[in-house]
Design a protein around this motif. Sequence first.
Motif, PDB file in Angstrom:
ATOM      1  N   PHE B  41     -30.672 -43.148 -36.398  1.00  0.00           N
ATOM      2  CA  PHE B  41     -30.911 -41.943 -35.605  1.00  0.00           C
ATOM      3  C   PHE B  41     -32.389 -41.815 -35.238  1.00  0.00           C
ATOM      4  CE2 PHE B  41     -31.992 -37.458 -35.219  1.00  0.00           C
ATOM      5  CZ  PHE B  41     -31.090 -37.069 -34.256  1.00  0.00           C
ATOM      6  N   PHE B  42     -33.258 -42.065 -36.233  1.00  0.00           N
ATOM      7  CA  PHE B  42     -34.690 -41.952 -35.955  1.00  0.00           C
ATOM      8  C   PHE B  42     -35.177 -43.063 -35.037  1.00  0.00           C
ATOM      9  CE2 PHE B  42     -35.077 -38.562 -38.885  1.00  0.00           C
ATOM     10  CZ  PHE B  42     -36.263 -37.945 -38.548  1.00  0.00           C
ATOM     11  N   GLN B  45     -32.650 -41.864 -31.352  1.00  0.00           N
ATOM     12  CA  GLN B  45     -32.720 -40.492 -30.842  1.00  0.00           C
ATOM     13  C   GLN B  45     -34.120 -39.899 -30.929  1.00  0.00           C
ATOM     14  OE1 GLN B  45     -30.150 -39.077 -29.308  1.00  0.00           O
ATOM     15  NE2 GLN B  45     -28.974 -40.915 -29.662  1.00  0.00           N
ATOM     16  N   ILE B  46     -34.947 -40.413 -31.815  1.00  0.00           N
ATOM     17  CA  ILE B  46     -36.312 -39.892 -31.893  1.00  0.00           C
ATOM     18  C   ILE B  46     -37.296 -40.884 -31.263  1.00  0.00           C
ATOM     19  CG2 ILE B  46     -38.145 -39.060 -33.409  1.00  0.00           C
ATOM     20  CD1 ILE B  46     -35.718 -37.247 -33.462  1.00  0.00           C
ATOM     21  N   ALA B  47     -37.355 -42.108 -31.786  1.00  0.00           N
ATOM     22  CA  ALA B  47     -38.388 -43.037 -31.339  1.00  0.00           C
ATOM     23  C   ALA B  47     -38.161 -43.525 -29.911  1.00  0.00           C
ATOM     24  CB  ALA B  47     -38.464 -44.206 -32.301  1.00  0.00           C
ATOM     25  N   TYR B  49     -36.207 -42.380 -27.628  1.00  0.00           N
ATOM     26  CA  TYR B  49     -36.188 -41.243 -26.708  1.00  0.00           C
ATOM     27  C   TYR B  49     -37.619 -40.761 -26.425  1.00  0.00           C
ATOM     28  CZ  TYR B  49     -34.098 -37.018 -24.652  1.00  0.00           C
ATOM     29  OH  TYR B  49     -33.707 -36.018 -23.805  1.00  0.00           O
ATOM     30  N   VAL B 282     -47.884 -39.135 -27.633  1.00  0.00           N
ATOM     31  CA  VAL B 282     -48.024 -38.189 -28.745  1.00  0.00           C
ATOM     32  C   VAL B 282     -47.247 -36.914 -28.424  1.00  0.00           C
ATOM     33  CG1 VAL B 282     -49.639 -36.818 -30.092  1.00  0.00           C
ATOM     34  CG2 VAL B 282     -50.262 -39.132 -29.394  1.00  0.00           C
ATOM     35  N   VAL B 285     -43.468 -37.367 -28.745  1.00  0.00           N
ATOM     36  CA  VAL B 285     -42.999 -37.368 -30.134  1.00  0.00           C
ATOM     37  C   VAL B 285     -42.911 -35.934 -30.650  1.00  0.00           C
ATOM     38  CG1 VAL B 285     -43.575 -38.021 -32.492  1.00  0.00           C
ATOM     39  CG2 VAL B 285     -43.836 -39.681 -30.660  1.00  0.00           C
ATOM     40  N   LEU B 289     -39.323 -34.135 -31.462  1.00  0.00           N
ATOM     41  CA  LEU B 289     -39.074 -33.681 -32.836  1.00  0.00           C
ATOM     42  C   LEU B 289     -38.763 -32.190 -32.876  1.00  0.00           C
ATOM     43  CD1 LEU B 289     -41.745 -35.631 -34.925  1.00  0.00           C
ATOM     44  CD2 LEU B 289     -39.263 -35.841 -35.101  1.00  0.00           C
ATOM     45  N   THR B 292     -35.311 -31.472 -31.407  1.00  0.00           N
ATOM     46  CA  THR B 292     -34.193 -31.933 -32.218  1.00  0.00           C
ATOM     47  C   THR B 292     -34.020 -31.079 -33.470  1.00  0.00           C
ATOM     48  OG1 THR B 292     -34.755 -34.137 -31.463  1.00  0.00           O
ATOM     49  CG2 THR B 292     -33.170 -33.997 -33.243  1.00  0.00           C
ATOM     50  N   PHE B 293     -35.118 -30.701 -34.085  1.00  0.00           N
ATOM     51  CA  PHE B 293     -34.996 -30.087 -35.412  1.00  0.00           C
ATOM     52  C   PHE B 293     -35.270 -28.588 -35.460  1.00  0.00           C
ATOM     53  CE2 PHE B 293     -35.663 -34.607 -36.371  1.00  0.00           C
ATOM     54  CZ  PHE B 293     -34.505 -34.822 -37.078  1.00  0.00           C
ATOM     55  N   ILE B 295     -33.608 -26.260 -34.268  1.00  0.00           N
ATOM     56  CA  ILE B 295     -32.359 -25.528 -34.507  1.00  0.00           C
ATOM     57  C   ILE B 295     -32.043 -25.458 -36.005  1.00  0.00           C
ATOM     58  CG2 ILE B 295     -30.857 -27.545 -34.238  1.00  0.00           C
ATOM     59  CD1 ILE B 295     -28.982 -25.620 -32.622  1.00  0.00           C
ATOM     60  N   ASP B 296     -32.501 -26.458 -36.767  1.00  0.00           N
ATOM     61  CA  ASP B 296     -32.279 -26.428 -38.217  1.00  0.00           C
ATOM     62  C   ASP B 296     -33.228 -25.463 -38.913  1.00  0.00           C
ATOM     63  OD1 ASP B 296     -30.367 -28.343 -37.906  1.00  0.00           O
ATOM     64  OD2 ASP B 296     -31.707 -30.014 -38.354  1.00  0.00           O
TER      65      ASP B 296
END
Lengths: 412, 334
Positions: B41-42, B45-47, B49, B282, B285, B289, B292-293, B295-296
């Motif tokens: 995922f990292f 979906q993170i790197a 993306y 930068v 990223v 991040l 994606t996060f 919402i948590d």
Amino acid sequence: MTRRTCFALALAGLLVAPELAFAEDTVKIGVLATFEGAFTVLGEDGMRGAMTAVDEFHGMVGGKKIEIIKGSSDASPDSAVRAARKLVEQDGVKVLVGPLSGDEGLAIKDYAKTKPDVTFLNGSSAAQDTTLRDPAPNFFRFSTDGAQWMAGLGDYAFGQKGYKRVAIVAEDYSFPYTQVFGFMAEFCKAGGHVPAKAWVPIGTKDYSSVIAAIPEDVDAIYVALGGADAVNFLTQYEQAGGKAPLIGGSITVDQTVLTSKGKIHDVLIGTPSAGPTADSNPSPQWKAFVDAYKKQSGAFPVPSLFAHAYYINMKAALLGLQEIGDDVSDGGKRLRATLSTLTFETPTGKVSLDANRNAIADIFLTEVVKLPDGTLFNKLIKIEPQVNQTLGIPRDEFLKLGKVGRDNPSCP
Amino acid sequence: MSGLLDAVRPRGDVALLERVGVGHIVLGALLLVYPAIASEFFLIQIAAYSLIWGMVALSLMMLAGYGGMVSMAPISIAGIAGYTVAIFGLNHTGVHGFGWPFWILVPFAVLFAALVSALIGMISNRTEGIYTIMITLAIATGFFYFTQQNYALFNGHSGFAGIDAPKFWDINWRDPMPFYYLCLGCAALSYAAVLYASRSAYGLTLQAVRDNARRMRALGYDVTRHKVLAYFYAGLIAGLAGVLLVWFNGRISPGTINVSAAINVLVIAVIGGIRHPIGPFVGAVVVVLIQTFAIDIVGAERYNTLIGLIFLVIVFVSPDGVLGLWEKVKLRTP
């Protein structure tokens, strides 16, 4: 140079954020709904519906605590897939309930095919081809589709209301296509004509050109718009002095629209519609559901069909999980086998699945009325029992009617 | 500014190490071994993306940072490349899909996107500052509505699905690790190209045009051609990012290129900083991040507020974004 190195290290550290560890005694369920954009209100009510089902199980299923992880989209298929990927690949959910809207459902079905170990249950998305053509074996829809929701409305508009010519104003994507298909299937067969269709993009603010283009000689206007779009259209239609009576798509006369303030109230009274719920449903199961739903914060006077659809699908997921004792270690095979044959009583009658994992359920014909306290609600006129996805037409014949779209069906 | 300073430094005899910079080597090495430590995922979906968004924002950074032209259209350029791949390549939506092989398709899509970008450059050439923003925003919005309502060519709101990354050399390039390296390679190439161009004669001229166009015109430079060329180069980068984006999602629809996506590019560039080509990456990223996060952290109802607040804080603390923050820290520590 050491500073640059530090910077690079910090950046790399950021990229490898630790994966969260979860306790074994919880069941993780992802809920994907729309918390951004024109359909935000709808998504929030969907969430209330899902939580009503969780509360009904007291937050426990088969002795384990239910852990709900939310994902948000903005009603575009891309954002739905991205949110689903996060829930499945990062949070590790094995059961996902969602999404909310039509094209999202089509996209999630495609995504589901790439994750055969995860079980997907629909939220409230209701495009026909999510399950009718080329379905995913691990995608279940316990809520019915948009064409099913229209069962009985075309005949009612033609026969009872006496509308012979109807213009259509609807949003330009797969769910309204499906609704219009369901309405026109009956209406055209009965002898009605649809001389003009206006397809407007989601999020349209200015409807003046659309209103101006509606032919003068129509008996009624069929409106299939959702959320903020419906409110905008209805307000502007009222201001423009529009007099033609309306026929409502399922989400156009939903509580998400009826509870909004303003003059749209006067325009909407008497509007016939059909859908998976009726606000004035007298059955005790429905009343019990309304009471349970109202315990959620920010609830509408009556649950919207989004709350209803998310409730049904979440409840199906929980019943399935309970049946198999929460054991999805086999990649969810037993869960899916259980769901395929699951039949249960909902607040709106019995629901079961067909071979394509699409629901067969009761549909309610309604009309908007005003209560003495000024609120609007949908009065139940008639129940169409156990409507299936092919609207009672044999499957082969139904598939020959073609894919729903802007030009299909047509009866000018 | 730092670009200018770097450029005047003599670079004849210095060692390769000095020229590339230790920071770059360390960062490159870390990014190369990143798949060994990151989850799938990292990785994707993170790197990956972030690298794609970084490239789109790099396209803007190049125009805005070196040319002084703030364009809102890079995402539209990426979208044009993406739609070209969808229409001329293969998709399973049943609309178009001519099935061109990828080695014709990709250069064609990127070049076509760059040409459209140059055209946008010509249109917006007579404007400056906020008017450039307005006209490019109008183009981006227009393109969004065009794709949303045009069914014959763009298949409207549903767009195209089932677009696969190519398979060659026995590698499926949509598998997590190959796709990450593909994105990393493209991003590194774009980054190096922009850095190199900024120190070249052309890049220096462009920066001079940004600082004083009238003087450069008086000196005999063809200012218009320089600016349009900058749009063309920026279009190459955005176009490449668009191809990666459509392979990443496996689909493209108007939602990919809507106005909030266009603004997103600007937010990424501003958060990262537009004075050096590393800024957009930068920023990407950070934004990916958060998106994606968040919402948590704050729940589904308020996470857009959190994104907005973080943006506000970064711009408030450092108008030059994270990059400016870094330079401030650098100045303070002797």
